[in-house]
Design a protein around this motif. Structure first.
Motif, mmCIF file in Angstrom:
data_model
loop_
_atom_site.group_PDB
_atom_site.id
_atom_site.type_symbol
_atom_site.label_atom_id
_atom_site.label_comp_id
_atom_site.label_asym_id
_atom_site.label_seq_id
_atom_site.Cartn_x
_atom_site.Cartn_y
_atom_site.Cartn_z
ATOM 1 N N GLY A 1 -8.706 -5.063 -9.779
ATOM 2 C CA GLY A 1 -8.250 -4.953 -8.393
ATOM 3 C C GLY A 1 -9.144 -3.997 -7.614
ATOM 4 N N ASN A 2 -9.429 -2.833 -8.224
ATOM 5 C CA ASN A 2 -10.276 -1.843 -7.549
ATOM 6 C C ASN A 2 -11.668 -2.407 -7.264
ATOM 7 O OD1 ASN A 2 -8.433 0.239 -7.293
ATOM 8 N ND2 ASN A 2 -8.978 1.187 -9.247
ATOM 9 N N PHE B 1 -7.779 -6.828 -3.400
ATOM 10 C CA PHE B 1 -7.252 -6.105 -4.560
ATOM 11 C C PHE B 1 -6.205 -6.977 -5.260
ATOM 12 C CE2 PHE B 1 -4.131 -3.697 -6.799
ATOM 13 C CZ PHE B 1 -4.830 -2.693 -7.442
ATOM 14 N N VAL C 1 -17.855 3.336 -3.250
ATOM 15 C CA VAL C 1 -18.592 2.367 -2.424
ATOM 16 C C VAL C 1 -18.788 2.926 -1.021
ATOM 17 C CG1 VAL C 1 -16.540 1.147 -1.556
ATOM 18 C CG2 VAL C 1 -18.652 -0.116 -1.850
ATOM 19 N N GLY D 1 -11.362 -4.811 -4.348
ATOM 20 C CA GLY D 1 -11.140 -4.047 -3.115
ATOM 21 C C GLY D 1 -12.439 -3.403 -2.658
ATOM 22 N N ALA D 2 -13.139 -2.756 -3.582
ATOM 23 C CA ALA D 2 -14.384 -2.053 -3.235
ATOM 24 C C ALA D 2 -15.435 -3.038 -2.750
ATOM 25 C CB ALA D 2 -14.897 -1.274 -4.448
ATOM 26 N N ASN E 1 0.863 -1.172 0.000
ATOM 27 C CA ASN E 1 0.000 0.000 0.000
ATOM 28 C C ASN E 1 0.908 1.233 0.000
ATOM 29 O OD1 ASN E 1 0.588 0.814 2.672
ATOM 30 N ND2 ASN E 1 -1.183 -0.236 3.529
ATOM 31 N N ALA F 1 -9.175 4.741 -0.690
ATOM 32 C CA ALA F 1 -10.294 5.362 -1.401
ATOM 33 C C ALA F 1 -9.853 6.108 -2.662
ATOM 34 C CB ALA F 1 -11.031 6.306 -0.467
ATOM 35 N N LYS G 1 -1.444 0.363 -3.648
ATOM 36 C CA LYS G 1 -2.847 0.407 -3.236
ATOM 37 C C LYS G 1 -3.061 1.677 -2.443
ATOM 38 C CE LYS G 1 -1.839 -3.687 -1.863
ATOM 39 N NZ LYS G 1 -1.800 -5.017 -1.220
ATOM 40 N N GLY H 1 -9.072 -6.495 4.847
ATOM 41 C CA GLY H 1 -8.776 -7.397 3.732
ATOM 42 C C GLY H 1 -8.912 -6.771 2.360
ATOM 43 N N ALA H 2 -9.160 -5.457 2.281
ATOM 44 C CA ALA H 2 -9.334 -4.817 0.966
ATOM 45 C C ALA H 2 -8.072 -4.978 0.120
ATOM 46 C CB ALA H 2 -9.672 -3.342 1.131
ATOM 47 N N GLY H 3 -6.908 -4.802 0.771
ATOM 48 C CA GLY H 3 -5.647 -4.901 0.034
ATOM 49 C C GLY H 3 -5.427 -6.308 -0.513
ATOM 50 N N ASP H 4 -5.777 -7.300 0.262
ATOM 51 C CA ASP H 4 -5.587 -8.691 -0.177
ATOM 52 C C ASP H 4 -6.558 -9.038 -1.310
ATOM 53 O OD1 ASP H 4 -3.745 -8.925 1.931
ATOM 54 O OD2 ASP H 4 -5.350 -9.438 3.330
ATOM 55 N N VAL I 1 -14.596 -3.820 0.798
ATOM 56 C CA VAL I 1 -14.863 -2.668 1.681
ATOM 57 C C VAL I 1 -16.368 -2.501 1.909
ATOM 58 C CG1 VAL I 1 -14.825 -0.134 1.640
ATOM 59 C CG2 VAL I 1 -12.765 -1.404 1.129
ATOM 60 N N ALA J 1 -13.343 -2.316 6.102
ATOM 61 C CA ALA J 1 -12.191 -2.227 5.192
ATOM 62 C C ALA J 1 -11.220 -3.406 5.324
ATOM 63 C CB ALA J 1 -11.443 -0.921 5.418
ATOM 64 N N VAL K 1 -18.363 2.548 2.691
ATOM 65 C CA VAL K 1 -17.448 1.724 3.484
ATOM 66 C C VAL K 1 -18.204 1.034 4.630
ATOM 67 C CG1 VAL K 1 -15.352 1.710 4.894
ATOM 68 C CG2 VAL K 1 -15.540 3.264 2.955
HETATM 69 N N1 LIG Z 1 -12.941 3.551 0.803
HETATM 70 C C1 LIG Z 1 -12.732 2.850 -0.320
HETATM 71 N N2 LIG Z 1 -13.539 3.020 -1.388
HETATM 72 C C2 LIG Z 1 -13.365 2.325 -2.513
HETATM 73 N N3 LIG Z 1 -12.375 1.421 -2.695
HETATM 74 C C3 LIG Z 1 -11.528 1.218 -1.681
HETATM 75 C C4 LIG Z 1 -11.661 1.920 -0.437
HETATM 76 N N4 LIG Z 1 -10.675 1.492 0.387
HETATM 77 C C5 LIG Z 1 -9.976 0.571 -0.302
HETATM 78 N N5 LIG Z 1 -10.478 0.406 -1.545
HETATM 79 C C6 LIG Z 1 -9.967 -0.479 -2.604
HETATM 80 O O1 LIG Z 1 -9.207 -1.509 -2.024
HETATM 81 C C7 LIG Z 1 -7.832 -1.386 -2.432
HETATM 82 C C8 LIG Z 1 -6.924 -1.775 -1.300
HETATM 83 O O2 LIG Z 1 -7.173 -0.957 -0.180
HETATM 84 P P1 LIG Z 1 -5.995 -0.274 0.655
HETATM 85 O O3 LIG Z 1 -5.285 0.686 -0.224
HETATM 86 O O4 LIG Z 1 -6.608 0.218 1.904
HETATM 87 O O5 LIG Z 1 -5.024 -1.515 0.883
HETATM 88 P P2 LIG Z 1 -4.289 -2.001 2.198
HETATM 89 O O6 LIG Z 1 -3.910 -0.830 3.029
HETATM 90 O O7 LIG Z 1 -3.213 -2.924 1.790
HETATM 91 O O8 LIG Z 1 -5.459 -2.812 2.893
HETATM 92 P P3 LIG Z 1 -5.369 -3.882 4.061
HETATM 93 O O9 LIG Z 1 -5.735 -3.117 5.284
HETATM 94 O O10 LIG Z 1 -6.374 -4.890 3.654
HETATM 95 O O11 LIG Z 1 -3.960 -4.413 4.078
HETATM 96 C C9 LIG Z 1 -7.666 0.043 -2.916
HETATM 97 O O12 LIG Z 1 -6.593 0.152 -3.836
HETATM 98 C C10 LIG Z 1 -9.029 0.286 -3.542
HETATM 99 O O13 LIG Z 1 -9.099 -0.316 -4.805
#
Ligand SMILES: Nc1ncnc2c1ncn2[C@@H]1O[C@H](COP(=O)(O)OP(=O)(O)OP(=O)(O)O)[C@@H](O)[C@H]1O
Ligand SMILES: [Mg+2]
Length: 299
Positions: free
Chosen positions: A271-272, A250, A238, A275-276, A193, A219, A216, A245-248, A279, A243, A240
């Motif tokens: 990916g987006n 993605f 989207v 992630g969405a 991220n 938002a 990543k 597991g959003a990164g995983d 979330v 949140a 929220v």
């Molecule tokens: N508020 C949001 N609205 C829309 N999409 C989101 C939002 N938050 C995260 N995402 C989507 O999820 C993806 C991954 O989220 P984020 O950047 O928070 O990753 P991360 O910090 O690695 O998450 P994690 O906490 O799961 O490790 C973002 O690149 C985006 O595509």
């Protein structure tokens, strides 16, 4: 299962059982007690969450890791079975191991975590295991697992697999960017991220160290960095809900596109979307299993 139906992807890393306390009115302070509305158990960890996303997108996937000590292993096995995730490369925790669990407290739309890491990152990977015969890609759930098991890189390359790597929050490793250049340079796709990447760069990680880096950005969406080019795609709007597991998720969406040879813009879009979707649902990646036909059709 025939050879061609075996797992195409192996996800390796620490597997946690998350104890999620929901409806927590405030953070507990020393000497006080706080009561939650409810508590539930969920399988967790980057490798598991990304593996579930791959499964939701129709990819045969295997998980490699050490199961949290009993009774928490049951939760992982039950959730894996529900999505058809192959656990034949997973191992039981050694006798006497403390359970690898995370306590998550959901407070006013955000969460705080307290985790117990137990033992080695993951069991050694046997690439001659029958489960590995059909694998073509290895996803490493966190940089700590690669740091502890650098031999994974050679093993995967010898087997002809491509490699992706998430960073995962790591207070000890993120300020050691210079020392991580060699490891990160050997993966095909690096998916930190934005904060993780900035911290790594500030401590000496070269910004173009991996052939493809995908940032990543919550938002704001995500950015791909490759061959000196940047491609940014805004997030899918989207509401929220959770949140976690959003990164995983993605990672799963992006890599599913990348593995099928889709252009970077389509990979970012996938990916987006994943992630969405995560979330926007309670319970992290499992929200994806409501199966949006859109996700499959776009791959
Ligand atoms: N508020 C949001 N609205 C829309 N999409 C989101 C939002 N938050 C995260 N995402 C989507 O999820 C993806 C991954 O989220 P984020 O950047 O928070 O990753 P991360 O910090 O690695 O998450 P994690 O906490 O799961 O490790 C973002 O690149 C985006 O595509
Ligand atoms: Mg992350």
């Amino acid at each position: 299962m025939s050879e061609t139906q075996g797992p195409k992807i192996v996800c390796i890393g620490r597997i946690y059982c998350d104890l999620v306390f929901a409806g927590v009115p405030r953070m507990p302070t020393l000497g006080s007690e706080v009561f939650a509305d409810n508590v539930s158990l969920h399988a967790g960890g980057g490798a598991f969450n990304s593996a579930v996303t791959f499964c939701a997108l129709g990819w045969n996937t295997a998980l490699s890791g050490t199961l949290p000590a009993t009774p928490f292993d049951t939760q992982i096995l039950t959730e894996a079975q529900a999505v058809g995730l192959d656990v034949s490369l997973c191992r039981q925790a050694p006798p006497g191991a403390s359970p690898q669990i995370t306590v998550a407290m959901a407070i006013q739309g955000d969460r705080s975590f307290l985790s117990n890491k137990s033992g080695k990152a993951a069991p050694s990977l046997d690439t001659t295991h029958p489960t590995c015969r059909t694998v073509r890609h290895m996803h490493i759930g966190e940089i700590r697992t690669l740091y502890e098991m650098p031999a994974l890189l050679k093993q995967a390359r010898t087997a002809g697999w491509t490699i992706s790597l998430d960073c995962g929050w790591d207070d000890e490793l993120m300020p050691q960017g210079a020392a991580l250049n060699k490891l990160v340079s050997q993966v095909d796709v690096f998916l930190p991220n934005e904060i993780e990447f900035e911290t790594l760069k500030a401590s000496g990680l070269k910004s173009d160290v991996a052939p493809l880096t995908v940032l990543k950005q919550g938002a704001k969406g995500a950015t791909a960095l490759s061959d000196g080019q940047r491609l940014q795609l805004p997030a899918t709007p989207v509401q929220v809900v959770d949140a976690t597991g959003a990164g995983d998720a993605f990672n799963g969406g992006f890599l599913a596109g990348w593995l099928t040879g889709e252009p970077l813009g389509t990979c970012l879009e996938n990916g987006n979307q994943c992630g969405a979707k995560t979330v926007g649902n309670i319970g992290g990646t499992l929200g994806l299993l409501a199966k949006e036909p859109m996700l499959k059709a776009s791959l």
